[in-house]
Design a protein around this motif. Sequence first.
Motif: not given
Lengths: 407, 352, 489
Positions: C1, C3-4, C25, C27, C29-32
């Motif tokens: 997070m 590191r986005a 959140v 980025d 990938a994390s939101m997918k």
Amino acid sequence: MEIHLDKSIASQDWAKEAEAIVRKCVHCGFCNATCPTYQQLGHESEGPRGRIYLITQLLEGHPADRQTRDHLDRCLLCRACETTCPSGVPYSRLLETGRLMLEEQQPRSGLDRLKRKAMTAVIPSTGLMRAGVGIAKPLRPLLPKKLATQLPLPDKDLTRPGSLHKRRMLLLEGCAQSSLTPETNAAAARVLDRLGISLIPEASGGCCGAVRLHTSDRERGLQDIRNRIDTWWPAIENGIEAIISTASGCGVTVKDYAHLMQNDPEYADKAERISALTLDLAELIAAETAESTPKSELAQDLRVAFHSPCTLQHGQKIVGVIEALLERYGYSLVPVGDAHLCCGSAGTYAVLQPVLSGQLKADKLAQLQLSSPDLIATANVGCQLHLRKDADVPVLHWIELLDRSKG
Amino acid sequence: MTDLSRDIAARVQVGFEKGSPIDIGGAGTKSFLGRPSPTATTLDVTGHRGIIEYDPAELILVARAGTPLQEIEDTLDSRQQMLGFEPPFSAQGATLGGAVAAGLAGPRRAYSGAVRDFILGASFINGKGEIITSGGKVMKNVAGFDLFRPMAGAMGTLGVLLKAALRIVPRPEAEETLLHEENDETTALEKMNRWALQTQAISAAAWDGENIRIRLSGSSAGIAHGEVQIGGEKLTESDYWNDLNNFRLEFFKQQGRLWRIALAPMSGPIGMNSPQLIDWGGAQRWLMSDEPADDIRARVAHLGGHASCYSDDPAVPTFQPLQGDLLALNQRLKAALDPAGILNPGRLDPKL
Amino acid sequence: MSRAKPNSDPLIQQLRSVLPDSCIVSDPASMKPYECDGLSGYRQMPRVVVLPTTVEQVQAVMKACQASKTPVVPRGAGTSLSGGAMPHKNGVVLSVNRLNRILDIDGQNRCATLQPGVRNLQISDAVEHLGLYYAPDPSSQIACTIGGNVAENAGGVHCLKYGLTVHNILQVKIVTLNGDLVTLGSTAPDSPGNDLLALMMGSEGMLGIVVEVVVRLLPRPPLARVLMAAFDDIEKAGNAVANVIASGVIPAGFEMMDRAAITAAEDFVRAGYPADAEAILLCEVDGTEQEVNAQLDRVKALLDKAGATQISLAKDENERILFWSGRKNAFPAVGRISPDYYCMDGTIPRKEIGNVLTRISAMADKYGLGVANVFHAGDGNLHPLILYDANKPGDFVKAEEFGGEILDLCVAVGGTITGEHGVGVEKIDRMCVQFDEATLAQFLAVREAFDPDGLLNPDKAVPTLARCAEFNAMHVHHGKLPHPELERF
């Protein structure tokens, strides 16, 4: 759930297995309710349903990034979700596939790689572990408390019976356990001796493969397994009755050899035989002792909080067996809330994810110690050492309690 | 059995166009609640009456707003069923529409639910003269906003009720009342709430300063269990609850303004030196007091409740006036349903 | 997070000024995994997800969203079966999962104060030692949150006797679109003004963000027993339900499963459901021992008369829990017999159960799709699970058409399109079948009273009139408008 495998992997067996697993998932989200990391972080990507979603992306060929790997890394592989899942999704297999795919796509940074390498080198090597413990033991009084609790306690009875019964079983010594809690297997040998069973030690020590498999070092993990099979095979041919695991973390892996080696033509049959022969110590003793076991006086007034390791309750689905044994021997068990949640040890997790692991440990100890027990008993060396670091009461392997009662 | 929906809608539409306020008139049994607008003309809806559907097996009844409660209760009684909220003033001619608008429920309220809990759906005319239908006649229904529920207790300010579908309950096999001598208010509250945990059979609990009365309802087995848990003297014949519900007890004949206090049941004594009758196991308290309205309201608000003045006194608003964000939300809801502000203006709150 | 990659979206930059980075959140990938809820056939990536840990943070997020006219989609556990938490492409997903503390348990007044992310089952677990419990028990109760329960007016197995969410909530605190914190309801039996609390229940996140809930707790009945009755004909089972309720018994729970559902559930829980039955009923009665026995006798006689082929009583508490466990896990357990299912949620008058089930079975043949029925028979709330394979092109569309036809039938027999799962995105077009134009316009006006800019969970639950005109035109094209003459009750 819908999934369309990326063409580049569509013909591979492992990808087909992963596809079948994703298709079993109906995305209901029940798993998140019992997932320790989801409960701590409240983030969809930190629970099994989200991780399945992320792995589905990988399998469909969408590019992944470091965030994806972080989310998969934070999984404890405790498998509480598998117990909860009504659809029967074998999540842990999918997660290991996801992690392997990421190891290839996203090389790790230097420090991360080093940590993993160090652990997968030291723990599985019984010799190295022993050497480390041997150097540290005389220094115990000088060591900080946290480290000192990790070393074997000096007053433990390590003697094993000499008699040889007709009934013989192979004992998994375990790489970490044989060095750090040798009293467990000694106690197991004495208890079984009284039941007319002799435990045959392994010809040579070594890891069952769990450590490397769980850090996505699959090839070397499978090599560990082949080594174990080779080591044990003479004893099996000699007619041992069963293979006994006293650490549920090892037992769950050995029971899975059949699946892990299914595509290895040379070892598949042997692995299947071994998995079928393997029993957790609790399964054996529950079957060998009568309901009417006289209660031991030694047990009286001792209040025990039992921590059921994930590898026991979720991995091997052994639920309530040890609790019943302890009660049968006269110990009184205190109620423990959220018993399904992981303590945060999870093999190498405590080292790789120290913050989350620490939170889970604190929560677990709060639950275990809520009713002020006299001691905590568990069934896996990893949990035992992890909890012992911060527990206010002794943390033992349950077999030591049975041994004390001369059961 | 007359359907006057279109006539009523037309009247409201005219009111909307001219901006002239309407005072919705039923049997008038609760005219002491709320202060009607002096400029409003009365729209009598008692002619819009009749039970439209009664299906005892489905536990539902649909009736027009002008239907007398007595007619509904008699119909239900013939099939061993009843209304679950025990509305007052049936004998005086109260209508279904008035019962819903005022939202008054009897002694059973604390144990079985409020008026709004027994409404499954409703048709009403909004302030523009349009017929709006929300909810239905099945037990579970989450399609659309549940506009029918706020109709209960809105004093007709959100719409003119045309008909309502009600969830009906089976009449209990038996009922009886137990009497316990008790002089101490705190102990009485504590006892009534402890017993409620011990038996599901309680359908009413009141304390009058000297005695606790507990009504048990249900199967004879359930009542027998309740008797064992609670003990006390069994009252053989009692109109007490009916008299309480219809303000006929001696208590209500005393001097002073009648206040209705609503609180969490275990809120403890209000601590006013005025005659008091506690109902609903402590959650509804009747107070006879000429103390200044603001004092009473402040004291009750401090305990987390609110106070309504049931005596017809133009100087005191019946209901605790709304303030702040909550008032603003209520005003916006009112405007959404009655943009011209013509339906019973001021009846629920001076600013609504 | 943290590191986005730095995000240039001005909204996200603004959120960073009111929330710690760990609560945002953004980025991809994390939101997918946020792109869908329990209804995975409908997906939409959000613009950003926020995970506030305090009410003040929720207020700050709402203010930021109102200022920038950004849609907000509230989300609990994401177990909705109607797409209620599906993101908006320009919007924020506001997850309440980190607001998950039990703030107060008041045993004397029999209520508990909870943050919205507290799980339903967690409440009953936390008050068990006081002999109390929280009655509404949706089948997803292990995971679903109380905030989500309020938004959907969740039901469950035991609401036949103990009511829906709306009957068991005393008070909520909401954050309005402009960031105000408003208390609706009270721990007193009622509160001044209009019953906005009731209006809030089942409003699908369109009127405000629920940030605190006070629930009513009930005393645990001294005894509960459940019996299972097997039938060789589904219509007989349906009629048995109507007969029992008509006799004046109100069971604590009254559930039905057909053969397909029995097979799936039995495979997971091994509850001992009879494999050869066409339908089973689970009927629970509670109360004192004498009350329970008397009711069981009556129910048994009625079920017997209705043609039950087997009636068995759970022998102890463990078996009772096992019987229910099969029912509560039945939806996802269907994952064992079909890769995907599409769950319908219509409610009908009980007397229509047999008739409607027969017609659903005929529709299944017509569409060439399987169907498993598992539902709250006591209150006529159907849950046909349409079995399909999302990997097969066209299968989901067929399942949707099949589902739509079931819902039209529910409305035609005097019922509703959704009993407890909500309209969400899934049934929004069917709202045009159930409600007339004036009523839909009224719903929209009420929504506007709370949310003038239409930013809270937009495009859900209540269709615009233009959308309905389009839908009805299509429907007419296929034949005639479904049941235009029908007075809804």
